[in-house]
Each structure stands twice: as structure tokens, then as C-alpha cells.
Scaffold this motif. Structure first.
Motif, PDB file in Angstrom:
ATOM      1  N   GLU A  39     -16.515  -1.682  -4.320  1.00 53.54           N
ATOM      2  CA  GLU A  39     -16.396  -0.475  -5.143  1.00 53.54           C
ATOM      3  C   GLU A  39     -15.159   0.338  -4.765  1.00 53.54           C
ATOM      4  OE1 GLU A  39     -18.775   3.760  -5.589  1.00 53.54           O
ATOM      5  OE2 GLU A  39     -19.934   1.951  -5.132  1.00 53.54           O
ATOM      6  N   ILE A  40     -14.934   0.509  -3.461  1.00 57.47           N
ATOM      7  CA  ILE A  40     -13.778   1.268  -2.987  1.00 57.47           C
ATOM      8  C   ILE A  40     -12.484   0.551  -3.343  1.00 57.47           C
ATOM      9  CG2 ILE A  40     -12.580   2.115  -0.926  1.00 57.47           C
ATOM     10  CD1 ILE A  40     -15.397   2.516   0.327  1.00 57.47           C
ATOM     11  N   ASP A  41     -12.466  -0.750  -3.171  1.00 55.54           N
ATOM     12  CA  ASP A  41     -11.249  -1.508  -3.478  1.00 55.54           C
ATOM     13  C   ASP A  41     -10.957  -1.536  -4.977  1.00 55.54           C
ATOM     14  OD1 ASP A  41     -10.609  -1.978  -0.891  1.00 55.54           O
ATOM     15  OD2 ASP A  41     -11.073  -4.110  -0.882  1.00 55.54           O
ATOM     16  N   GLU A  42     -11.990  -1.499  -5.789  1.00 57.48           N
ATOM     17  CA  GLU A  42     -11.776  -1.437  -7.230  1.00 57.48           C
ATOM     18  C   GLU A  42     -11.091  -0.114  -7.590  1.00 57.48           C
ATOM     19  OE1 GLU A  42     -14.272  -1.884 -11.440  1.00 57.48           O
ATOM     20  OE2 GLU A  42     -15.321  -1.870  -9.512  1.00 57.48           O
ATOM     21  N   PHE A  43     -11.533   0.972  -6.962  1.00 56.41           N
ATOM     22  CA  PHE A  43     -10.905   2.272  -7.208  1.00 56.41           C
ATOM     23  C   PHE A  43      -9.473   2.280  -6.679  1.00 56.41           C
ATOM     24  CE2 PHE A  43      -9.867   6.653  -6.003  1.00 56.41           C
ATOM     25  CZ  PHE A  43     -10.091   7.306  -7.206  1.00 56.41           C
ATOM     26  N   LYS A  44      -9.271   1.683  -5.518  1.00 56.89           N
ATOM     27  CA  LYS A  44      -7.915   1.573  -4.949  1.00 56.89           C
ATOM     28  C   LYS A  44      -6.976   0.895  -5.945  1.00 56.89           C
ATOM     29  CE  LYS A  44      -5.559  -1.299  -1.495  1.00 56.89           C
ATOM     30  NZ  LYS A  44      -5.775  -2.332  -0.461  1.00 56.89           N
ATOM     31  N   GLY A  45      -7.441  -0.176  -6.564  1.00 59.05           N
ATOM     32  CA  GLY A  45      -6.619  -0.898  -7.516  1.00 59.05           C
ATOM     33  C   GLY A  45      -6.372  -0.124  -8.790  1.00 59.05           C
ATOM     34  N   ALA A  46      -7.332   0.736  -9.156  1.00 60.58           N
ATOM     35  CA  ALA A  46      -7.205   1.502 -10.398  1.00 60.58           C
ATOM     36  C   ALA A  46      -6.469   2.819 -10.199  1.00 60.58           C
ATOM     37  CB  ALA A  46      -8.597   1.786 -10.971  1.00 60.58           C
ATOM     38  N   TRP A  47      -6.156   3.168  -8.941  1.00 61.45           N
ATOM     39  CA  TRP A  47      -5.591   4.490  -8.666  1.00 61.45           C
ATOM     40  C   TRP A  47      -4.282   4.739  -9.411  1.00 61.45           C
ATOM     41  CZ3 TRP A  47      -6.164   9.270  -7.588  1.00 61.45           C
ATOM     42  CH2 TRP A  47      -5.098  10.043  -7.150  1.00 61.45           C
ATOM     43  N   LYS A  48      -3.448   3.735  -9.547  1.00 59.80           N
ATOM     44  CA  LYS A  48      -2.172   3.933 -10.225  1.00 59.80           C
ATOM     45  C   LYS A  48      -2.384   4.379 -11.672  1.00 59.80           C
ATOM     46  CE  LYS A  48       0.636   0.846  -7.410  1.00 59.80           C
ATOM     47  NZ  LYS A  48       1.518  -0.357  -7.390  1.00 59.80           N
ATOM     48  N   ALA A  49      -3.406   3.840 -12.299  1.00 59.45           N
ATOM     49  CA  ALA A  49      -3.710   4.252 -13.667  1.00 59.45           C
ATOM     50  C   ALA A  49      -4.356   5.632 -13.690  1.00 59.45           C
ATOM     51  CB  ALA A  49      -4.632   3.239 -14.329  1.00 59.45           C
ATOM     52  N   ILE A 229      -7.265  11.845  11.874  1.00 58.99           N
ATOM     53  CA  ILE A 229      -5.875  11.704  11.435  1.00 58.99           C
ATOM     54  C   ILE A 229      -5.459  10.236  11.474  1.00 58.99           C
ATOM     55  CG2 ILE A 229      -3.476  12.170  12.119  1.00 58.99           C
ATOM     56  CD1 ILE A 229      -4.376  14.998  12.860  1.00 58.99           C
ATOM     57  N   LEU A 230      -5.856   9.531  12.524  1.00 58.10           N
ATOM     58  CA  LEU A 230      -5.505   8.113  12.640  1.00 58.10           C
ATOM     59  C   LEU A 230      -6.234   7.273  11.590  1.00 58.10           C
ATOM     60  CD1 LEU A 230      -5.481   7.765  16.542  1.00 58.10           C
ATOM     61  CD2 LEU A 230      -3.499   7.788  14.999  1.00 58.10           C
ATOM     62  N   THR A 231      -7.450   7.637  11.264  1.00 59.06           N
ATOM     63  CA  THR A 231      -8.169   6.954  10.185  1.00 59.06           C
ATOM     64  C   THR A 231      -7.393   7.084   8.881  1.00 59.06           C
ATOM     65  OG1 THR A 231     -10.352   7.317  11.190  1.00 59.06           O
ATOM     66  CG2 THR A 231     -10.293   6.914   8.819  1.00 59.06           C
ATOM     67  N   THR A 232      -6.925   8.295   8.591  1.00 56.25           N
ATOM     68  CA  THR A 232      -6.127   8.532   7.394  1.00 56.25           C
ATOM     69  C   THR A 232      -4.860   7.688   7.416  1.00 56.25           C
ATOM     70  OG1 THR A 232      -6.975  10.784   7.106  1.00 56.25           O
ATOM     71  CG2 THR A 232      -4.844  10.284   6.103  1.00 56.25           C
ATOM     72  N   LEU A 233      -4.203   7.616   8.563  1.00 57.80           N
ATOM     73  CA  LEU A 233      -2.978   6.831   8.701  1.00 57.80           C
ATOM     74  C   LEU A 233      -3.246   5.359   8.391  1.00 57.80           C
ATOM     75  CD1 LEU A 233      -0.005   6.471   9.597  1.00 57.80           C
ATOM     76  CD2 LEU A 233      -0.865   6.187  11.941  1.00 57.80           C
ATOM     77  N   ILE A 234      -4.291   4.802   8.970  1.00 50.89           N
ATOM     78  CA  ILE A 234      -4.610   3.386   8.757  1.00 50.89           C
ATOM     79  C   ILE A 234      -4.925   3.124   7.284  1.00 50.89           C
ATOM     80  CG2 ILE A 234      -6.285   1.563   9.270  1.00 50.89           C
ATOM     81  CD1 ILE A 234      -6.503   2.757  12.108  1.00 50.89           C
ATOM     82  N   LEU A 235      -5.683   4.008   6.668  1.00 51.97           N
ATOM     83  CA  LEU A 235      -6.048   3.821   5.263  1.00 51.97           C
ATOM     84  C   LEU A 235      -4.815   3.848   4.361  1.00 51.97           C
ATOM     85  CD1 LEU A 235      -9.282   6.007   5.062  1.00 51.97           C
ATOM     86  CD2 LEU A 235      -9.153   3.514   5.027  1.00 51.97           C
ATOM     87  N   ILE A 236      -3.952   4.844   4.552  1.00 54.49           N
ATOM     88  CA  ILE A 236      -2.758   4.940   3.699  1.00 54.49           C
ATOM     89  C   ILE A 236      -1.858   3.735   3.898  1.00 54.49           C
ATOM     90  CG2 ILE A 236      -0.659   6.261   3.237  1.00 54.49           C
ATOM     91  CD1 ILE A 236      -2.179   8.787   3.975  1.00 54.49           C
ATOM     92  N   ARG A 237      -1.667   3.309   5.146  1.00 51.90           N
ATOM     93  CA  ARG A 237      -0.789   2.178   5.432  1.00 51.90           C
ATOM     94  C   ARG A 237      -1.340   0.871   4.866  1.00 51.90           C
ATOM     95  NH1 ARG A 237       3.386   2.178   8.727  1.00 51.90           N
ATOM     96  NH2 ARG A 237       2.980   0.031   9.387  1.00 51.90           N
ATOM     97  N   ASN A 238      -2.630   0.861   4.548  1.00 49.18           N
ATOM     98  CA  ASN A 238      -3.220  -0.349   3.988  1.00 49.18           C
ATOM     99  C   ASN A 238      -3.520  -0.219   2.500  1.00 49.18           C
ATOM    100  OD1 ASN A 238      -3.895  -2.547   6.191  1.00 49.18           O
ATOM    101  ND2 ASN A 238      -4.099  -0.534   7.161  1.00 49.18           N
ATOM    102  N   GLY A 239      -2.777   0.663   1.848  1.00 47.20           N
ATOM    103  CA  GLY A 239      -2.809   0.709   0.391  1.00 47.20           C
ATOM    104  C   GLY A 239      -3.764   1.692  -0.246  1.00 47.20           C
ATOM    105  N   TYR A 240      -4.503   2.465   0.559  1.00 44.96           N
ATOM    106  CA  TYR A 240      -5.446   3.435  -0.004  1.00 44.96           C
ATOM    107  C   TYR A 240      -4.699   4.751  -0.223  1.00 44.96           C
ATOM    108  CZ  TYR A 240      -8.765  -0.159   1.176  1.00 44.96           C
ATOM    109  OH  TYR A 240      -9.427  -1.364   1.242  1.00 44.96           O
ATOM    110  N   GLU A 241      -3.806   4.734  -1.210  1.00 45.97           N
ATOM    111  CA  GLU A 241      -2.856   5.822  -1.424  1.00 45.97           C
ATOM    112  C   GLU A 241      -3.503   7.085  -1.984  1.00 45.97           C
ATOM    113  OE1 GLU A 241       0.201   4.212  -3.879  1.00 45.97           O
ATOM    114  OE2 GLU A 241       0.786   2.676  -2.412  1.00 45.97           O
ATOM    115  N   TYR A 242      -4.735   6.991  -2.432  1.00 48.09           N
ATOM    116  CA  TYR A 242      -5.413   8.153  -2.995  1.00 48.09           C
ATOM    117  C   TYR A 242      -5.988   9.075  -1.929  1.00 48.09           C
ATOM    118  CZ  TYR A 242      -9.674   5.540  -1.907  1.00 48.09           C
ATOM    119  OH  TYR A 242     -10.667   4.857  -1.254  1.00 48.09           O
ATOM    120  N   VAL A 243      -6.020   8.637  -0.684  1.00 46.91           N
ATOM    121  CA  VAL A 243      -6.694   9.367   0.398  1.00 46.91           C
ATOM    122  C   VAL A 243      -6.247  10.828   0.522  1.00 46.91           C
ATOM    123  CG1 VAL A 243      -6.883   9.485   2.919  1.00 46.91           C
ATOM    124  CG2 VAL A 243      -7.386   7.350   1.728  1.00 46.91           C
TER     125      VAL A 243
END
Length: 369
Positions: A39-49, A229-243
């Protein structure tokens, strides 16, 4: 089985790097965990739209989420400042002088999280960068000058305290100062290798990094705030740009008891032959799921707002979001619009439940509903 979920299932079980002296093989990927990740990865993929709002709208969303993150993360550790007080403080951040510890922690957290938001691509997960972020996190804290940016030199067990602030017992024993450098090196190497080789899903890697980091408790103070803060860093660096646009810290604050309970249940088993990762993995993924769900609601509301309202009304809502609360005269000054026109738009926004009105006469203020 859906091909996306099938590939995800293969990715999770493909193999697990065991360079860290922990038993990761005891991780159990339940159907529930698999569904949340999908579910989270589906949203990650749809974030650009989804993220096609005008830059100023996205900027307003991010500011609100940042204020929530700073306020929540510092309150989890004992700060008393509300989100509106955090907003007010950060609006005058150039003063660079903070009278209370709460103010020092808020100002420092704001600088550290903004560094991650602005430069995540350039901040690799290394011990040096972790120490630098710790220095930033405690930059304005006068009592932490001696140890900021350096691993602990004394014990810092997690203890329970009574209502008078007296210690009544040790809840959890963290790593010794002697073991801390070795354990941190192992953790960072394991995290980077696992992410590079894709032998475990990045959301699970982020979860494991966080709980082990807090089990080590590598710094004398600031470990909880730094872990988020480090959790946020890891998420953004792995493509979860909506964080940056939805506060994970706010979700955790509202589930504070569950947060600590899940941490303790897993942390107490980490160095045994059969670690129980499930309590923390379940809590962590559900928190990410709630973070994502909140952003979906906000984005849908924003799109509806854009479709229903005039550009001036949208601008007024943005200004109120940014400032927390505004008077009619302030909105007139900020927008440059006619006073009567602003008054009419404010009335329509209140009627449509987009904003709320408080007070009467010259003392009337407008806030987000």
C-alpha cells in the motif's frame, strides 16, 4: 497474486545480509506486513501524479508538516511547546538566542530536519554524517556542548521516573560506551549493504535501523529525536519523496504509549538468539501507513479547494496555514487586496468550513478549520 505484490514478496525473501551481529532471520513477513508495504509503495509510485499542485501549495503543505514534526518530536522527549508556539518561534529564528531548553531543542531540530529535507541526496548514511546531524540537533543546547557530535562516554540507560522526577528503576539497559563505536559501525555497514544489495525491503531496513539505533543509544542525549531525523533521511533517500509533506513524528506522538511499548518489546530481545522483531515492525509500518493516509486526505482536500475556490481565497487559506492565525487587516496587508473584498472572501471561506473564525470585532482571528 498481483504481480506487484508477487515481486515484493520475492524481494523481501530473496536473502538477508547477516554482517551485523544480530539475528535478522527471525523476521516474519506476515500477510498484514506485506499488504501495508504494498500500500505504501503504491502511494510512493503515485506521488508524482498526486504532487502536481502549484509550488506554493506544496510549500504550504510542507511548512505545516514541518511544524508538526518539530513540535511532536520534541514533545515526545518532554518539550511543552505547542505547534503554534513552535511556529511563532521559528518565524523569529534569526534571533539565535533561546531562553529555555524547549526553545533550544525546537530551533536545533528545525535546522537539522531542514538540512535533511534540502540535502538528502548528498547525505549518505555514514557515522560522520550521523555525528554531524547530532551536532546540528544539539547546536543551540547549552547543556549539551561537551558531548554533541560524539558518541557517549558514560552509561545512559533508559529509566522510569515517578511524578516527582525521582528514578524508580532501569527500564532498558543500552549499549556500553565501550561497545557503542563497534555496534554503530556494524549497524551502518549492515544498513548500507542491505539497501545496496536490495536483500531486504527498504521500509524494513529503515525499521530495523531505527530500533537497533535506539537499542544502542549511541549519544548521551538526543537519541530519540535523532532517530526520527535519520528515519526521514533513509526514507527520502530510498524514493519516499512525499515524506516531508506529512509528519511521521505527529503520528508517533499520538501513539506514544504504543511507540514505547513496541520499542521495549523488540529491544529487550535484540541481542538474544531469537529476537522478536514483530512488535516494532508492525508499529513502524502502521505509523508509515497512517502518515501516507493523512497526506492522501490533505491532497484530496487541496485539489477540492483548488477546484472550488478563487485564486484569492486559495491565497488566503495558504497564508492562514503558514502563519497559524491571521486578522483581517493582516490578510489585507499580505495580499494587497481590497479590504471589503478580503472580508467577503473570509466570510465565504468560513461558511464553506475551509477556515474558522474566532473572537469578535478587532480581535477577530481566522484559523484553519
Amino acid at each position: 497474486m498481483d504481480i506487484f505484490v508477487q515481486n515484493l514478496h520475492i524481494w523481501i525473501f530473496l536473502g538477508i545480509f547477516t554482517g551485523m551481529s544480530l539475528n535478522i532471520d527471525t523476521i516474519k513477513i506476515t500477510p498484514q506486513i506485506l499488504a501495508i508495504i504494498a500500500e505504501i509503495d503504491e502511494f510512493k509510485g503515485a506521488w508524482k501524479a498526486l504532487g502536481t499542485l502549484a509550488p506554493e501549495r506544496l510549500s504550504a503543505l510542507r511548512r505545516v508538516a514541518t511544524i508538526e514534526s518539530i513540535g511532536s518530536s520534541t514533545r515526545i522527549e518532554g518539550s511543552k511547546l505547542s505547534d503554534s508556539e513552535v511556529d511563532k518561534l521559528l518565524s523569529n529564528i534569526e534571533i539565535q538566542q533561546f531562553e529555555t531548553r524547549d526553545e533550544q531543542e525546537v530551533a536545533s531540530y528545525a535546522e537539522a530536519i531542514e538540512t535533511v529535507f534540502a540535502s538528502a541526496d548528498a547525505i549518505t548514511l555514514t557515522e560522520n554524517h550521523i555525528k554531524q546531524l547530532h551536532r546540528d540537533l544539539l547546536r543551540h543546547s547549552t547543556k549539551d556542548e561537551r558531548h554533541r557530535g560524539e558518541y557517549k562516554t558514560g552509561t545512559n540507560h533508559v529509566s522510569a521516573f515517578d511524578a516527582d522526577g525521582n528514578e524508580i528503576g532501569v527500564v532498558f539497559e543500552t549499549a556500553t560506551p565501550f561497545d557503542t563505536p563497534r555496534l554503530m559501525t556494524e549497524l551502518v555497514e549492515w544498513t548500507n549493504t542491505t539497501l545496496e544489495q536490495k536483500t531486504l525491503h527498504p521500509l524494513l531496513v529503515a525499521a530495523i535501523f531505527t530500533v537497533v539505533f535506539l537499542e544502542i543509544h549511541p549519544f548521551q542525549d538526543g537519541n530519540g529525536r535523532l532517530s526520527r531525523i535519520l528515519t526521514t533521511l533513509i526514507l527520502i533517500r530510498n524514493g519516499y519523496e512525499y515524506v516531508p509533506y506529512s509528519s511521521l513524528e505527529s503520528v508517533i506522538e499520538q501513539s506514544k504509549e504504543g511507540y514505547y511499548l513496541a520499542l521495549r518489546r523488540t529491544q529487550g530481545t535484540i541481542r538474544t538468539n531469537a529476537p522478536d522483531w514483530q512488535p516494532w515492525l508492525t508499529f513502524f509500518l502502521r505509523a508509515l501507513q497512517q502518515q501516507k493516509a493523512r497526506l492522501e486526505i490533505k491532497m484530496n482536500r487541496e485539489k477540492l479547494l483548488m477546484a472550488q475556490l478563487s485564486p484569492l481565497s486559495v491565497a488566503i487559506v495558504d497564508l492562514i496555514k503558514r502563519h497559524g492565525q491571521l486578522k483581517n487587516a493582516q490578510i489585507v496587508e499580505l495580499t494587497g487586496a481590497n479590504r471589503n473584498t478580503v472580508k467577503k472572501h473570509l466570510s465565504e471561506l468560513v461558511t464553506g468550513n475551509h477556515i474558522a473564525k474566532q473572537g469578535i470585532g478587532k480581535g477577530t482571528i481566522y484559523i484553519i478549520q
